[in-house]
Structure formats: structure tokens, C-alpha cells
Scaffold this motif. Structure first.
Motif, short mmCIF file in Angstrom:
data_model
loop_
_atom_site.label_atom_id
_atom_site.label_comp_id
_atom_site.label_asym_id
_atom_site.label_seq_id
_atom_site.Cartn_x
_atom_site.Cartn_y
_atom_site.Cartn_z
N SER A 39 -27.19 33.67 36.78
CA SER A 39 -26.40 33.52 38.00
C SER A 39 -25.40 32.38 37.81
O SER A 39 -25.44 31.68 36.78
N ASP A 77 -38.11 31.03 32.85
CA ASP A 77 -38.36 31.34 34.25
C ASP A 77 -39.28 32.56 34.27
O ASP A 77 -38.81 33.69 34.23
N LYS A 79 -25.33 29.56 39.20
CA LYS A 79 -26.01 28.27 39.14
C LYS A 79 -26.56 28.02 37.74
O LYS A 79 -26.46 26.93 37.18
N THR A 80 -27.12 29.08 37.16
CA THR A 80 -27.64 28.98 35.79
C THR A 80 -26.52 28.65 34.82
O THR A 80 -26.70 27.86 33.87
N HIS A 121 -32.58 33.60 35.09
CA HIS A 121 -31.76 34.57 35.82
C HIS A 121 -30.30 34.17 35.63
O HIS A 121 -29.94 33.00 35.86
N MET A 162 -30.60 25.19 44.02
CA MET A 162 -30.65 25.31 42.56
C MET A 162 -30.13 24.04 41.89
O MET A 162 -30.48 23.73 40.75
N ASN A 178 -34.21 39.00 45.99
CA ASN A 178 -33.10 38.05 46.20
C ASN A 178 -32.09 38.12 45.06
O ASN A 178 -30.90 37.88 45.28
N LEU A 179 -32.54 38.48 43.87
CA LEU A 179 -31.62 38.56 42.73
C LEU A 179 -31.21 40.00 42.43
O LEU A 179 -30.09 40.24 42.00
N GLY A 204 -29.27 35.53 44.47
CA GLY A 204 -30.28 34.51 44.22
C GLY A 204 -30.19 33.39 45.24
O GLY A 204 -29.53 33.52 46.27
N HIS A 205 -30.85 32.29 44.90
CA HIS A 205 -30.95 31.18 45.86
C HIS A 205 -29.59 30.55 46.13
O HIS A 205 -28.72 30.52 45.26
N PHE A 217 -32.37 22.76 38.93
CA PHE A 217 -31.77 22.68 37.60
C PHE A 217 -31.52 21.24 37.15
O PHE A 217 -31.47 20.96 35.95
N1 ADE Z 1 -30.53 31.73 40.38
C1 ADE Z 1 -30.79 31.25 39.18
N2 ADE Z 1 -32.09 31.06 38.99
C2 ADE Z 1 -32.70 31.46 40.13
C3 ADE Z 1 -34.04 31.51 40.54
N3 ADE Z 1 -35.03 31.13 39.76
N4 ADE Z 1 -34.31 31.99 41.75
C4 ADE Z 1 -33.30 32.40 42.53
N5 ADE Z 1 -32.03 32.34 42.22
C5 ADE Z 1 -31.70 31.88 41.01
#
Ligand code: ADE
Length: 422
Positions: free
Chosen positions: A57, A129, A59-60, A55, A356, A344-345, A350-351, A360
């Protein structure tokens, strides 16, 4: 026109916004920060080609930056057609020099073209994922799959698919089930999905949870998290569960437990989190109350029987961003959030970043571990090594400033012995 020309997002304003959000998230990723500091020097991924289907985001983006700092050549593609945050994709392309093949809201064909574009880079490590990258590679490019060193998988649904491949003797390279690390599913699935699912529903609807009847379908780690958080906001939670142990657990956690049809009749909100198909099926859809909100938090958009909903509907229209209204033949109005994709996404970001960071960190360290084990592992599904999992937990505790107790030698001996009794 190459895949890259037609798919990569390059927009200066968007990329500026994305950069700010990536930097914001980075502040709360102390475990990845520590890994990055070490990797800048050690370069454990030097020259390794990585394709990550995740995803897209903030965080990714930070995971991708850490992999690159460790020496890897990284490309990204989306792991869901509706989860890409376009500003993040633009920033990765423009600011950080990490190619991203993803755009929010693409159709199925484009989604797979983006996966092919990532596979065209001939990755030596795959990060997934939901296992779409691995299954596409195995089904459509089996010779290429044999060249891969290893892969990692983020989510429960993906791990289930990989285990099915292993059972069928179909796996062509070793894969690490990151989802099964304790520092992943205890936190990401429970606290991450718990909070981000509620967040997505509230962003989409701006409705009140207090006093509402909130049905959670599935009581795995994600369902537990969603139910706990919904109750914390004053909802009356009902759990629907097919597994007798989980149903018993939900009951003893203090939730009402009942069948899908009964729950459907009473629900103000229904969230699916089972990993299974049509858990909110035709018969239950027929029992829904006027005005009910439907959302899915599982990986794929199959948990709510959307074709059955469409068949029962007289009209459908978008009534608000990420909210589609279906008016049924008898006049009842049903609201579906984010096209039934992970709410959520699709409806949120997302989270939360703090969980994360854990997930990660496992992804990054598992990828480096696979490279260090090159040639030693047969095609199978592996756990994240305990030492990595524990290290992630200890780094996070240190970042929070939390002390962990040390066992004395006497205590270690006592735990290891069997002679002493009453
Ligand atoms: N953001 C990035 N990866 C995610 C995930 N697997 N679930 C929720 N938010 C995210």
C-alpha cells in the motif's frame, strides 16, 4: 526468465498514479518523516539487505523509502495475494527504484514465487506481516535462515506463529513482535482495523449500516475497533466471542453477546476477526438469512468456511467488484466480500495512514535496533524496546501538537516508594 522479469510491474501510467498516492500518504506520516531526517545523516542500515513481506500500500511504500534512506537495500513482496495495490507496486519499481515482487490477484503458486524472489536477495533483516516470509525461509531454506541478523513481525497472527516456532525450538534468528508495541496494537488494530474494515465493506457494497444487525466475531483489539465503529454508524452490534473475559468486556461495552448460530440467523452483516479457522462454520452458514453480507478482517482467508459455502451453493457469480454471490440450494443468496480475504485491503486501501505511521515507525526503529544488537540476541521473540515505543508515542503527540504532562520529582519518588500509606 528470472522471477524479477516475470513478476515486477513496470507501467508508466500506473506508476504515476502510485507516486501521487505515495506522496499523499507521506504528508500524514510525521513520525516516519522525523526518522528519515535523522537516518539520512546517520545511515543506521548502511549496506543492510532487507526483504519485507507486507501489504503493498502507499504507507508500506513510505516505510520502504525510509529504510532505503537509512542506507538499506530493500526489496518487497506481498503478504497477501489480494492486498497488493498495483499502482503502488509499479511506482516503487519505476519511480523509487525499490524492487517489488507483487501483483494483485495472483494464485498461490505465484504468491510463493514472489516470496522466493525476495528471499533470493539473501536478506539480513526480514520484515513480515503474517510470518509467511519467516516460515518459508525456515521450512525451505534453513541454512540461509542462519545468516539472518533478525526480523520483525507486524501482526497478531504472525506473532502467534513466531511464538509457536520459539516454543518448538524452531526459530533460527531473533524476531521482534512489533504487533505487541503499545503504539502498534492500541492504535492500528483498534482504530485502523475499526475504520478500514467498515470502509472496505462500504466500498464493496454501498449499503447502509444504520439499523442493520452487524455481527462481529472476535473481540480482540480488531473486533473492539470494528464493533465500536459499526455502532457509531448506527448498526445494532452483536458480538460472538469464545473467551469469557472478552465476552464479558463486550457485554459491558454495551454490545449484545451471543453464540455464532444465533447471531448467524439474525445478521445483515457478519465480520470475522478472530485469527482462528472456520469460526463461521458449516452449521452457522446453514442458518444465514437471505442477502447477508460476509466479510473477514483476520489475516488469513480461513475464518469463513468457504469450502462449506461452496458445497452448499447451487451457483456462484461476481455481481459487483469484490462481491461474489452464492445462491444456495434453497434459494437463499449469500454475498462474500473480497474472496474472504482481509476486507480492508481486498476491498479498500487498508488502514488510514495516521495509524500506519505509528506501526511502521516501530518497524523501522525495530529493524535498526536489531542491526545495532547484531550478535547479542539469541533466537527468540522480543518485545519492541520500551524506549522505542515511548519515543514513537511522543513524536506522534508532538506532531499533533498535543502536550503530555511531566511528573514532578516528588511524584516520581512517591510512585517508586512503598513506605507511605494512609
Ligand atoms: N497497509 C499496509 N499495511 C497494512 C496493514 N498491515 N493493515 C492494513 N493496512 C495496511
Amino acid at each position: 526468465m528470472s522471477n524479477l522479469d516475470c513478476l515486477a510491474l513496470k507501467d508508466e501510467d500506473l506508476s504515476k498514479k502510485g507516486e501521487q498516492r505515495i506522496e499523499w500518504a507521506w504528508r500524514k506520516m510525521p513520525v516516519l518523516q522525523q526518522i528519515r531526517r535523522e537516518w539520512e545523516e546517520k545511515q543506521p542500515l548502511k549496506g543492510i539487505r532487507i526483504a519485507a513481506c507486507l501489504h503493498i500500500s502507499a504507507k508500506t511504500a513510505n516505510l520502504a523509502r525510509v529504510l532505503k534512506a537509512g542506507g538499506a537495500q530493500v526489496v518487497l513482496c506481498a503478504s497477501n495475494p489480494l492486498s497488493t495495490q498495483d499502482d503502488i507496486a509499479a511506482a516503487l519499481n519505476v519511480v523509487y527504484g525499490i524492487p517489488v515482487y507483487a501483483r494483485r490477484g495472483v494464485d498461490k503458486e505465484t504468491y510463493y514465487r514472489q516470496i522466493y524472489a525476495a528471499l533470493d536477495t539473501e536478506p539480513q533483516i526480514t520484515i513480515d506481516d503474517g510470518a509467511d516470509l519467516v516460515t518459508t525461509l525456515h521450512k525451505e531454506r534453513p541454512a540461509q535462515a542462519l545468516q539472518v541478523i533478525g526480523g520483525t513481525e507486524e501482526t497478531t497472527t504472525g506473532v502467534i506463529r513466531l511464538r509457536a516456532m520459539a516454543r518448538d525450538g524452531a526459530l533460527k534468528y531473533p524476531l521482534v513482535a512489533v504487533n505487541d508495541a503499545l503504539t502498534k496494537h492500541f492504535f492500528d488494530n483498534r482504530y485502523g482495523t475499526g475504520q478500514s474494515t467498515i470502509d472496505g465493506i462500504l466500498r464493496a457494497t454501498n449499503y447502509l449500516l444504520a439499523g442493520s444487525v452487524f455481527v462481529v466475531v472476535g473481540y480482540g483489539w480488531c473486533g473492539r475497533g470494528i464493533a465500536t465503529r459499526a455502532r457509531g454508524m448506527g448498526a445494532r452490534v452483536i458480538v460472538v466471542e469464545a473467551d469469557p473475559f472478552k465476552a464479558l468486556e463486550a457485554w459491558m461495552d454495551g454490545h449484545e453477546v451471543t453464540g455464532m448460530k444465533d447471531a448467524a440467523r439474525r445478521a445483515d452483516f457478519i465480520v470475522t476477526a478472530t485469527g482462528n479457522i472456520h469460526v463461521l462454520g458449516k452449521d452457522s452458514l446453514a442458518a444465514l438469512k437471505d442477502g447477508v453480507i460476509l466479510a473477514n478482517s483476520g489475516h488469513f482467508n480461513v475464518e469463513i468456511d468457504i469450502p462449506a459455502l461452496e458445497a452448499q451453493a447451487r451457483t456462484r457469480r461476481i455481481v459487483r467488484e469484490n462481491v461474489e454471490e452464492f445462491v444456495l440450494h434453497d434459494g437463499r443468496r449469500i454475498y462474500l466480500l473480497g474472496e474472504g480475504r482481509l476486507v480492508n485491503l481486498a476491498c479498500g486501501e487498508g488502514h488510514p495512514v495516521e495509524v500506519m505511521d505509528l506501526s511502521f515507525a516501530n518497524q523501522a526503529l525495530a529493524a535498526a535496533w536489531l542491526v545495532s544488537q547484531r550478535g547479542n540476541l539469541k533466537p527468540d521473540v522480543y518485545r519492541v524496546p520500551r524506549a522505542i515505543d515511548e519515543r514513537v508515542a511522543r513524536l506522534k503527540l508532538a506532531a499533533f501538537g498535543v502536550q503530555v504532562e511531566e511528573l514532578t520529582e516528588e511524584q516520581e519518588r512517591y510512585l517508586a516508594s512503598w513506605e507511605s500509606g494512609t
